[in-house]
Write a protein that holds these residues in place. Structure first.
Motif, PDB file in Angstrom:
ATOM      1  N   THR B  15       0.857  -1.189   0.000  1.00 30.93           N
ATOM      2  CA  THR B  15       0.000   0.000   0.000  1.00 30.93           C
ATOM      3  C   THR B  15       0.894   1.240   0.000  1.00 30.93           C
ATOM      4  O   THR B  15       1.705   1.415   0.903  1.00 30.93           O
ATOM      5  N   ASP B  46      -1.365  -1.270  -4.164  1.00 26.08           N
ATOM      6  CA  ASP B  46      -2.569  -0.493  -3.873  1.00 26.08           C
ATOM      7  C   ASP B  46      -2.233   1.002  -3.980  1.00 26.08           C
ATOM      8  O   ASP B  46      -1.467   1.528  -3.173  1.00 26.08           O
ATOM      9  N   PHE B  47      -2.831   1.662  -4.973  1.00 27.98           N
ATOM     10  CA  PHE B  47      -2.506   3.059  -5.279  1.00 27.98           C
ATOM     11  C   PHE B  47      -3.518   4.050  -4.715  1.00 27.98           C
ATOM     12  O   PHE B  47      -3.480   5.221  -5.069  1.00 27.98           O
ATOM     13  N   LEU B  50      -1.857   6.977  -3.335  1.00 28.32           N
ATOM     14  CA  LEU B  50      -0.717   7.489  -4.095  1.00 28.32           C
ATOM     15  C   LEU B  50      -1.169   8.738  -4.855  1.00 28.32           C
ATOM     16  O   LEU B  50      -2.083   8.689  -5.663  1.00 28.32           O
ATOM     17  N   ILE B  53       2.786   9.977  -9.672  1.00 30.23           N
ATOM     18  CA  ILE B  53       3.773   9.037 -10.210  1.00 30.23           C
ATOM     19  C   ILE B  53       4.471   9.681 -11.409  1.00 30.23           C
ATOM     20  O   ILE B  53       3.843  10.400 -12.185  1.00 30.23           O
ATOM     21  N   LEU B  77      -2.243  -3.843 -10.359  1.00 29.37           N
ATOM     22  CA  LEU B  77      -2.335  -2.514  -9.752  1.00 29.37           C
ATOM     23  C   LEU B  77      -3.795  -2.205  -9.472  1.00 29.37           C
ATOM     24  O   LEU B  77      -4.673  -2.610 -10.240  1.00 29.37           O
ATOM     25  N   MET B  80      -6.435   3.240  -8.520  1.00 28.50           N
ATOM     26  CA  MET B  80      -5.671   4.384  -8.992  1.00 28.50           C
ATOM     27  C   MET B  80      -6.511   5.650  -9.070  1.00 28.50           C
ATOM     28  O   MET B  80      -7.631   5.618  -9.547  1.00 28.50           O
ATOM     29  N   VAL B  84      -3.266   9.807 -11.808  1.00 30.00           N
ATOM     30  CA  VAL B  84      -2.224   8.775 -11.869  1.00 30.00           C
ATOM     31  C   VAL B  84      -2.513   7.823 -13.033  1.00 30.00           C
ATOM     32  O   VAL B  84      -1.619   7.454 -13.793  1.00 30.00           O
TER      33      VAL B  84
END
Lengths: 140, 110
Positions: B15, B46-47, B50, B53, B77, B80, B84
């Motif tokens: 994560t 796990d994005f 996030l 990137i 993935l 998102m 991203v």
């Protein structure tokens, strides 16, 4: 129309990326850019900066990389200057949109992203410096 | 950048929190390589948290996908954010990388 500008300089170290993001975010917010466009400008400048830091200098000294951002007539124009070895990102080959899965040669991916994210990119070598100018039309 | 590792049915789940750029990607690369050396074959990134990137992050993901293929494993993935995801699309990575909406869905595919 009023013109907003910001300029700053960073050392050639990847740890400066956090500072780059803070500067871009502050500028983007001050001229009222949406989050998505701030993200895209961040990304384009990150890729250019990372290239310069990774390949631009052959010595181990500290160097300045200069940025100036302006917002005028519905467009953001950014100029990036470094005194590293000559490198023309406009002429450099990019990865194209689909990287080859079977070999790892995906250099140029960063520049591909810059060109896709921005509307214009220009380069000149001037006074011993690489000068890159990128432009992004701001769409509400 | 913060990386939390967990395990579910022999699947390694990572994560990610924060930004994945040229400054932080070596940290993720090390965690993924360590996991593979420890025998990990199937992985989920796990994005959900996030925020960012760059191509440096994409490179690690491409390399890991290839390394796992060699051992008949897989990388999926998930979760998102739109910005991203757009980077994956511009890079053309969405054409060969499985991207699914949730961790549960990712786990069920492995």
């Amino acid at each position: 129309m009023s013109k907003e500008t910001a300029s700053f300089k960073l050392k050639n170290a990847l740890t400066e990326l956090d500072s780059l993001f803070k500067h871009v975010e502050r500028f983007g917010k001050s001229v009222g850019l949406p989050k998505k466009q701030i993200f895209q400008i961040n990304l384009a400048l990150d890729e250019l900066f990372t290239n310069i830091v990774s390949y631009g200098f052959t010595d181990s000294n500290s160097h300045w990389i200069e940025f100036s951002l302006s917002f005028d007539n519905g467009a953001v124009v950014i100029r990036v200057e470094d005194s590293g070895i000559p490198f023309d990102p406009v002429a450099a080959p990019t990865s194209g949109s689909v990287p080859p899965m079977e070999n790892c040669k995906i250099g140029g991916l960063g520049l591909h992203i810059v060109k896709k994210m921005m509307d214009e990119i220009a380069y000149e070598r001037k006074g011993g410096k690489n000068v890159i100018e990128i432009k992004k039309q701001v769409r509400p | 950048m913060e990386i939390i590792e967990s395990k579910q049915n022999e699947i390694n789940i990572f994560t990610l929190h924060g930004r994945l750029d040229s400054n932080t990607s070596p940290e993720l690369e090390k965690k993924l390589v360590d996991a593979m050396e420890g025998g990990a074959r199937n992985m989920v990134l796990d994005f959900e948290n996030l925020d960012y990137i760059s191509s440096a992050g994409l490179r690690i993901i491409l390399k890991t996908t290839k390394d796992l293929k060699r051992t008949e494993g897989a990388l999926i993935l998930c979760a998102m954010q739109d910005y991203v995801k757009e980077v994956f699309e511009i890079a053309g990575f969405d054409s060969f990388l499985p991207i699914v909406p949730t961790v549960d869905e990712a786990v069920s595919k492995l």
